[in-house]
Design a protein around this motif. Structure first.
Motif, PDB file in Angstrom:
ATOM      1  N   GLU B 192     -61.918 -22.231   6.688  1.00  0.00           N
ATOM      2  CA  GLU B 192     -62.150 -21.342   5.277  1.00  0.00           C
ATOM      3  C   GLU B 192     -63.132 -20.481   5.968  1.00  0.00           C
ATOM      4  OE1 GLU B 192     -62.014 -25.149   2.053  1.00  0.00           O
ATOM      5  OE2 GLU B 192     -63.701 -24.072   2.585  1.00  0.00           O
ATOM      6  N   GLY B 194     -63.208 -18.743   8.841  1.00  0.00           N
ATOM      7  CA  GLY B 194     -62.101 -17.934   8.760  1.00  0.00           C
ATOM      8  C   GLY B 194     -60.749 -17.414   8.824  1.00  0.00           C
ATOM      9  N   GLU B 195     -60.647 -17.913   7.024  1.00  0.00           N
ATOM     10  CA  GLU B 195     -59.487 -17.333   6.257  1.00  0.00           C
ATOM     11  C   GLU B 195     -60.424 -15.989   5.704  1.00  0.00           C
ATOM     12  OE1 GLU B 195     -57.226 -19.297   3.028  1.00  0.00           O
ATOM     13  OE2 GLU B 195     -57.596 -20.968   4.782  1.00  0.00           O
ATOM     14  N   VAL B 196     -61.643 -16.650   5.116  1.00  0.00           N
ATOM     15  CA  VAL B 196     -62.731 -15.410   4.774  1.00  0.00           C
ATOM     16  C   VAL B 196     -63.288 -14.264   5.792  1.00  0.00           C
ATOM     17  CG1 VAL B 196     -64.999 -14.473   3.793  1.00  0.00           C
ATOM     18  CG2 VAL B 196     -63.644 -16.657   2.760  1.00  0.00           C
ATOM     19  N   GLY B 198     -60.600 -12.805   7.514  1.00  0.00           N
ATOM     20  CA  GLY B 198     -59.132 -12.374   7.890  1.00  0.00           C
ATOM     21  C   GLY B 198     -58.945 -13.200   9.249  1.00  0.00           C
ATOM     22  N   ILE B 199     -59.290 -14.194   9.380  1.00  0.00           N
ATOM     23  CA  ILE B 199     -58.614 -14.718  10.442  1.00  0.00           C
ATOM     24  C   ILE B 199     -57.558 -16.131  10.421  1.00  0.00           C
ATOM     25  CG2 ILE B 199     -58.751 -16.073  12.363  1.00  0.00           C
ATOM     26  CD1 ILE B 199     -61.680 -14.403  12.056  1.00  0.00           C
TER      27      ILE B 199
END
Ligand SMILES: Nc1ncnc2c1ncn2[C@@H]1O[C@H](COP(=O)(O)OP(=O)(O)OP(=O)(O)O)[C@@H](O)[C@H]1O
Ligand SMILES: Nc1ncnc2c1ncn2[C@@H]1O[C@H](COP(=O)(O)OP(=O)(O)OP(=O)(O)O)[C@@H](O)[C@H]1O
Ligand SMILES: [Mg+2]
Ligand SMILES: [Mg+2]
Lengths: 395, 304, 279, 332, 332
Positions: B192, B194-196, B198-199
């Motif tokens: 998560e 990473g998701e934030v 941008g990955i």
């Protein structure tokens, strides 16, 4: 207390035959002895049997492969000498030769059956295309050409994927006519002929011509594929062994005939491969040796020969009894014994004892011949070199 | 990570495995491998030292077969590494997507081939690839590629690759499962984060997941290596012990089996067979040691 | 996980890829299954056709059911597989725990020793194993098979499980230690549940070769009472004639139980996730 | 009797020397709080005491015996981890009761203790949830509960309240104080919270960079810091440090003045302009630029409106200042 | 312009209804602090805003656009997780720079930003370490650094300072305030620390059980709590609540008195005996038993020595009390 005998065999195919016919017949006449037939898959049989024998857990009775495989078992003390059995006298020396020591002093298995090579054909296809049953090689190829032209049948049903088809149903089927059966075979064993001699090379040349008449992609065609091609009526001629008869009878819904390997010129003596294939012996460590001997003796009897040959048309009795067979195709095959000289497969006796193994090499060579990847002469030379590398008479 | 004395519980933990394994595996195996130092003549077993190995590597009849099998084996392994493992990892990566619908179905479906016995696999693929019964040719001609068809299993140049691909088909479920299990143990919050950041998507895979599952990929590679150099069944069921056409699919396993147990008229030669087995063992041992001492210790593991 | 995080394009691509691969994976199985319900002629005449009124036949299944006690074989296979798996997982996990958790002299060597088994095909030790079984009177018992499979499965299990056990949080085990849990309790109550996905994977790995093995049943336990399913179906593979109907039927039947076992284990795997590690 | 005695304790992680010559005694029943900047080694020290890390050198004595080689389970301690370390596969109730089950406590006893702990920590609604389904604070409470139910001789708490809200923190703090009185066990407690440290501790241990800087009762440390580090570390906002030269002292020396002893008035020793005013409700911090690098903080009781930018005079009682030499040591 | 707007937001985990009808507007550049008891839904709300959880219903608007279906990465936010969520395989420097690399920032820029963040968070000595080799506080700082370097439009901080010591916390707090002024980004910040909430916030949102209880500036909430919950939640020690009947009010009503507005003297509206005295250094809390269930806290500025057990009179200014009805609503 009943004695139970266990039979080791690779003949899965015969399981029902044994259970329904042979064992009941034996048990009926021999109270107190029970028999169990426990076959394993043919490919694993040798390995499994050897392991069990080494560890001492093998069955009482052992189905014998011909020649060296069984000889090795005898030499290792796994098989008992059964020469003394009363009914051994019912077998000819030739019949026993496959299960004897090289000097013939001991016989360690009771012969059961031989198989004969030849060609089975689709009678309806022959009529439809108007082809005569070939007698000579020229006629044979003419017939193939005709089928090829016609196009509705694959002329020859054979593949090279499994390799042994090419050697067994190809090379060893047509070969005896070239090397004159026993004459050539024995000469090879003695070292008087070489595999580079023309009578041994020529069959490869002939095989090479077969490729034109095989189905598309025969390189990947397996043995069951070939059987199916033929029995489904898609192929005209099937280079065969007589063991196919049972299966073909069950599967093909057309009439079949058989012809023997074509000779080169009309009137030539014909030679057929009448191969001693299966026998049964006694596990030397069996705890029920007496009962087992009783059983083996019974295998040498006429009763057994009749049951076996009729239940398994295509497996011909090796005994000297005149066994009446009902199957027409089987009769056709067995009738050749009267017309032609019999021999056995050239590679089986003695010549496949070393490395490289001549039989296995012959498989590859036959495939190569058909595919045309090597010339017949090169193949002969390779085989000869391989044989000479370990076989003294050929050095 | 306690002090280096062997404590009683360590022994208790190890004992059952070590006992069963030693008695039933190591002892018989080494008993057999010992045979490589003997030969048999006229029913008498003789000690010959390394003679069998000299034959194996010195006698061209043996060495050619050996090198052929080894080379084939390498190719077999290379295909697995290049095809099976990437596909397995890719499938696992897709499947591990949280809340992917039907994931359980896909996972089971893809795993089905792994469950099949070699007999079925051999039969099914021979039937499908057979030039005679027409499944593959028909399918190819349906997409207009009939000309690509060849009797793959029967041609020297294709047979091994074809079999390797069949084996890949069968076993892709294994790397998939392992990687899947590894991917699942990555904490949700790290992904998560990473998701934030941008990955996402591929980047998340390459930059976060892949480094974290490297140890599992290491395991898979070594398992593939070991499995491939021990492989035998598929080739044996599909092409027989002679590994045709013309030994083009012969690998160490079939070569050893043929020699050890014999085949058709060829009698089994446990001594040469053991010599080959010992050679195989050596090759695999080197591979495993490289992994254990060279790679595994260097792979960073993360506790989640 | 949710709309915002699920790019619909990606989802389509993912499903596309999965469906494609699923088709590839299942197609041969489909071929087998439909053909197991067809007459022999129909199998080879049109292998891709579904069984219809004409070609439908249960002959294969009938043959299978007639030949031998298939339910007994079934039971034998199941017992052997499940019990072997139990031992493999238990012993394997214990050894893996010892190797991954404790630093003791010879740790790596022990790891290597336990891995040796995956480097030599156990088949070549057959004679010695059979000897052992003959001496201990275990021939023709399921125990013989269970022992061999357990030994055979251990190296792989140790190899894989120790890798996964290294990932279990140190703090967690330490919390257990401080809580007064013995090393055994830590193993059984904390570590085992947390490596459940890996255990399921190992179980699945081992299940297949055991279930499908022909060799050892043939050699160690060929008796009628101890025959396994795979061995039982081998009677249909003959020297010259193979009864494909029966082979296909027997093997199709044999897929089912492994499939069920697989589903059970992969459930475990999923359960492993939901209880997933947490900081 | 001493509950814990550390003698010349050292701990290195490879080349990183984390704990340096720690000597410390904890008396039976004492409540000791470790404070110190992040990374100074508090958690490591707890872990060494618990036996989770081996001491590189030195002796650890719990009760009468040297425990360097005793496994954690046998040391008679309970610990709350900074990272909670909950058992992810067990629900809250099981997390708390596992250790008791292991001790083969009677069922009723287990239930009673878990019920008591869950009441105290307001965990009743969550007993069936797994850790993954809990908020950060809830997880932390479970971790505390897990230690509390065991009623050990020595408690080790690693920042157990850092994720709790003020109200709950206060409650839990009071409960821990009560627990401490009830159980008569010794407690070692790591915290960053001044209030916790000051109110709970019998004895505060200030750590810095792996070394013990000062040990003493809270008010003792607050009023008599041994050096500038301790003086600055305790008290919030921190003590203001002004070069002594500004106040007529000698060069290199520093003067420390606690923010609450400063008043803003018409005349004072220092003057500056207001940078920023922090309204905390009950009190107000005024941050003043007195021309030094560090701003000067004044803590006023109550709510005040002061414009940023205003010039103010800062007065204080000389007697309530502290003097430190250049190296930071207190000059009495 | 509004930076964030939440309209009728709801979130359930299965049957657990965690967020209930949240309506909230965050203006551009505003610093909003969420406070509320543990488990009230603060982290969940942040996660919904970040897009890590789907809203069950309601609308989330960031800047001009509805982002309900926008993936987290595209929302222009950075988030600091309560559990840090560092990349375990990357060292500190790589942890901070990964997002920038992903954005294909120039190398020099990345280095500059990482250097700036690591200086600000005192992380320089640890740049090469992996998270497993860091202390709790160090990890938390890395997590903050990772967000800071990205300079997004909207920051989400989930209790970013809870593991830091007072000094570092104060520093970091000031840095965050500075960052906020510099970047002009909006910030949403979850904390349990009263000081942080009061000093950093432009606007405090008090959450309780998934509902917004009150929104307003810190001093506004402190001085004008809408209800008893907010009144009690803000301020430390908490407001004292006394039944109105004790002070001549009507039945069922409650009176709230902040501890700092009470003085101990010779005469007063209430009397009780001292239970306990907490010495905090700068001030002293006196806990008094006034015969109600909850003890009464008096906060005194400075250090006082009062014996436990002494009887004291408590006086306060009526004007500084709050009245709540039985349901907890404020009676003006
Ligand atoms: N996955 C989940 N399933 C069920 N309930 C959950 C889940 N995640 C959180 N909750 C519950 O939702 C509520 C809100 O959790 P959240 O993490 O938002 O609290 P919080 O306000 O951040 O608390 P804290 O201050 O302790 O971190 C809690 O009661 C929690 O137990
Ligand atoms: N495994 C390790 N390897 C190397 N260094 C480590 C390791 N564990 C901790 N450290 C270092 O040791 C020092 C002390 O760590 P410790 O966790 O004891 O700090 P702490 O006082 O608890 O800090 P905090 O208040 O932030 O939790 C830190 O600088 C940390 O980076
Ligand atoms: Mg710490
Ligand atoms: Mg939270």
């Amino acid at each position: 207390e009943d004695v139970t005998l266990t039979i080791e065999s690779w003949r899965n195919d015969d399981l029902t035959l044994w259970q329904d016919k042979i064992i009941p017949a034996f048990e009926a006449s021999h109270p107190g002895i029970k028999v169990k037939f426990t076959p394993s898959a043919p490919a694993e049989y040798n390995a499994v049997l050897n392991s069990k024998l080494d560890a001492g857990s093998a069955g009482d009775l052992i189905t014998c492969r011909p020649f060296d495989a069984s000889l090795a078992l005898y030499d290792a003390g796994h098989l008992a000498d059964v020469s003394g059995l009363e009914n051994m006298s019912n077998f000819s020396d030739v019949a026993k030769s496959a299960w004897q020591t090289d000097d013939g002093s001991a016989t360690f298995c009771v012969p059961m059956a031989s198989v004969i090579h030849g060609f089975i054909y689709n009678k309806e296809a022959f009529e439809e295309v108007g082809v005569e049953v070939p007698q000579t090689e020229t006629e044979f190829f003419a017939a193939l050409d005709k089928f090829k032209e016609d196009g509705s049948y694959i002329p020859l049903a054979m593949g090279t994927n499994d390799q042994w088809e090419a050697a067994t149903m190809g090379y060893n089927n047509i070969g005896p006519n070239y090397w004159k059966g026993e004459e050539g075979r024995l000469a090879l064993i003695k070292g008087e002929q070489k595999l580079t001699d023309d009578q041994w090379v020529a069959p490869y040349r002939t095989l090479a011509k077969w490729s034109d008449y095989l189905g598309d992609g025969y390189e990947a065609q397996t043995y069951p594929d070939s059987q199916n091609l033929f029995t489904l009526g898609r192929a005209a001629i099937y280079p065969a062994g007589s063991w196919e008869i049972t299966g073909f009878n069950a599967q093909a819904d057309f009439e079949m005939g058989a012809f023997k390997p074509p000779v080169q010129n009309e009137g030539d003596t014909c030679y057929i491969s009448d191969h001693t294939d299966i026998a049964i012996g006694l596990n030397a460590k069996s705890e029920n040796a007496d009962a087992a001997k009783t059983f083996l003796n019974w295998v040498g009897s006429e009763e057994f020969a009749t049951i076996y040959a009729n239940a398994l048309p295509g497996f011909f009795s090796l005994s000297s009894f005149d066994v009446a067979m009902e199957d027409p195709l089987a009769q056709e095959f067995v009738s050749w014994r009267g017309e032609c000289e019999s021999t056995i497969r050239s590679t089986y006796q003695i010549l496949s004892r070393g490395t490289p193994n001549l039989e296995n090499e012959t498989w590859g060579a036959s495939v190569a011949a058909i595919k045309g990847t090597k010339s017949a002469e090169d193949l002969g030379k390779e085989l000869q070199d391989g044989l000479a590398s370990w076989y003294e008479p050929q050095q | 990570m306690k002090s280096p004395r062997i404590k009683s519980h360590v022994i208790v933990f190890l004992a059952p495995a070590v006992l069963v394994y030693t008695a039933i595996m190591i002892f018989p195996l080494f008993n057999t491998l010992r045979l490589a130092l003997y030969t048999e003549a006229d029913q008498v077993r003789m000690f010959v030292g390394l003679e069998n190995f000299r034959t194996l590597f010195g006698d061209p009849r043996w060495s050619e077969s050996f090198w052929n099998a080894l080379a084939n084996n390498f190719w077999f392994f290379v295909i697995h590494m290049l095809v099976q493992n990437p596909i397995g990892i890719a499938l696992a990566a897709i499947l591990s997507h949280p809340r992917l619908r039907f994931a359980a179905f896909y996972r089971s479906a893809i795993f089905v081939p792994t469950i099949l016995s070699f007999v079925i696999v051999g039969f099914a693929w021979k039937l499908i690839l057979s030039p005679i019964w027409g499944i593959a040719p028909d399918l190819l001609s349906a997409v207009g590629l009939k000309s690509l068809f060849a009797p793959w299993l029967g041609k020297e140049e294709y047979a091994l690759t074809t079999l390797a691909l069949i084996s890949v088909w069968q076993f892709v479920g294994i790397p998939m499962m392992l990687i899947y299990a590894a991917l699942l143990s990555i904490p949700e919050e790290v992904l998560e984060a990473g998701e934030v950041d941008g990955i996402t998507g591929m980047a998340a895979f390459w930059k976060i997941k892949l480094p974290l599952i490297l140890p599992s990929i290491g395991i898979i590679s070594i398992l593939t290596f070991v499995g491939n150099f021990n492989a035998f069944d598929l080739i044996y069921t599909a092409q027989g012990a002679l590994a045709g056409p013309d030994f083009s699919t012969d690998i160490l396993g079939t070569f050893m089996y043929r020699t050890f147990f014999g085949f058709q008229l060829q009698l089994g030669d446990p001594h040469m067979g053991s010599a080959i087995a010992t050679a195989m063992f050596g090759i695999i041992l080197v591979g495993v040691c490289i992994y254990l001492f060279g790679i595994q210790t260097r792979l960073k593991r993360y506790q989640f | 996980m949710n709309k915002a995080r699920q790019n619909p394009l990606n989802a389509v691509a993912a499903h596309g890829a999965l469906i494609l691969y699923t088709l590839i994976a299942l197609f041969p199985v489909f071929v087998i299954l439909i053909n197991s319900f067809k007459t022999r002629k129909a199998i080879f005449r049109e292998p891709l056709a579904l069984p219809d009124a004409d070609s439908f036949s249960m002959i294969g299944y009938e043959t299978v059911m007639k030949q031998g006690d298939f339910f007994l074989y079934f039971q034998n296979s199941l017992i052997v597989t499940v019990v072997s798996l139990f031992f493999i997982l238990l012993f394997g996990a214990m050894a893996a725990f010892a190797l991954s958790e404790y630093r003791f002299r010879g740790n790596t060597l022990m790891g290597l020793y336990l891995a040796l088994g995956i480097m030599i095909p156990i088949r070549i030790g057959t004679v010695a194993i059979l000897d052992l079984m003959v001496q201990t009177g275990l021939v023709n018992t399921l125990m013989a098979l269970i022992l061999v499979y357990t030994a055979q499965g251990l190296p792989l299990a140790v190899f894989i499980l120790s890798e996964f056990m290294r990932q279990v949080s140190e703090d967690l085990k330490n919390a257990g230690r401080i809580d007064g849990l013995s090393e055994y309790t830590i193993f059984f109550r904390l570590v085992l549940p947390l490596v459940r996905p890996a255990m399921a994977t190992v179980a699945v790995f081992n299940m297949i070769p055991i279930w499908n093995d022909l060799w050892f049943p043939l050699i160690l336990a060929p008796a009628e009472e101890t025959k396994t399913l795979t061995l039982g179906s081998q009677v249909f593979i003959g020297q010259f004639v193979t009864d494909w109907n029966a082979v296909l039927s027997a093997l199709s039947l044999a897929i089912l139980p492994v499939m069920i076992l697989y589903v059970i284990f992969s459930r475990q795997l999923i359960r492993g996730i939901t209880s997933g590690a947490v900081k | 009797m001493t509950a814990l005695q550390l003698t010349d304790l050292n701990k290195s992680f490879g080349a990183v020397h984390v704990l340096k010559d720690i000597n410390l005694t904890v008396e039976e029943g004492e409540f000791v709080v470790f404070v110190g900047p992040s990374g100074c080694g508090k958690s490591t020290l707890l872990r060494v005491i618990a036996g989770l890390e081996d001491a590189t050198s030195g002796e650890i004595r719990i009760g009468a015996s040297v425990v360097n080689d005793t496994p954690p389970a046998k040391r008679g301690i309970a610990m709350v981890f900074q990272s909670y370390a909950l058992y992810p596969h067990l629900n809250v109730c099981e997390n708390m009761s596992l250790a008791l089950k292991q001790e083969k406590q009677p069922k009723a006893e287990i239930e009673a203790r878990v019920a008591e702990a869950s009441r105290m920590l307001s965990l009743d609604p969550y007993l069936d949830r797994r850790p993954a389904e809990l908020s950060g604070g809830q997880r932390q409470r479970v971790a505390i509960g897990r230690a509390v139910v065991r009623q050990p001789q020595l408690f080790l708490f690693d920042e157990p309240l850092s994720n709790l809200d003020a109200a709950l923190r206060m409650n839990t703090r009071l409960e821990i104080a009560k627990l401490h009185r009830q159980l008569e066990g010794s407690m070692i407690y790591v915290t960053h919270d001044q209030t916790e440290a000051m109110t709970l501790a019998d004895k505060i241990v200030v750590l810095r960079d792996g070394r013990v800087e000062q040990v003493g009762s809270p008010m003792d440390l607050y009023n008599n810091p041994a050096n500038r580090f301790v003086a600055e570390f305790l008290g919030s906002p921190s003590m203001n440090i002004v070069p002594a030269t500004r106040l007529g002292g000698s060069d290199g020396e520093q003067v420390g003045i606690r923010p609450e002893y400063v008043h803003i008035g018409d005349a004072g020793a220092l003057a500056g302009s207001v940078i920023h005013v922090e309204h905390l409700g009950g009190d107000t911090n005024v941050i003043v630029d007195i021309g030094e690098e560090a701003p000067f903080t004044v803590r006023l009781f109550g709510q005040f409106d002061i414009e940023a930018g205003a010039t103010v005079q800062l007065g204080f009682d000389e007697a309530k200042t502290y003097r430190f030499d250049a190296a930071g040591s207190r000059l009495s």
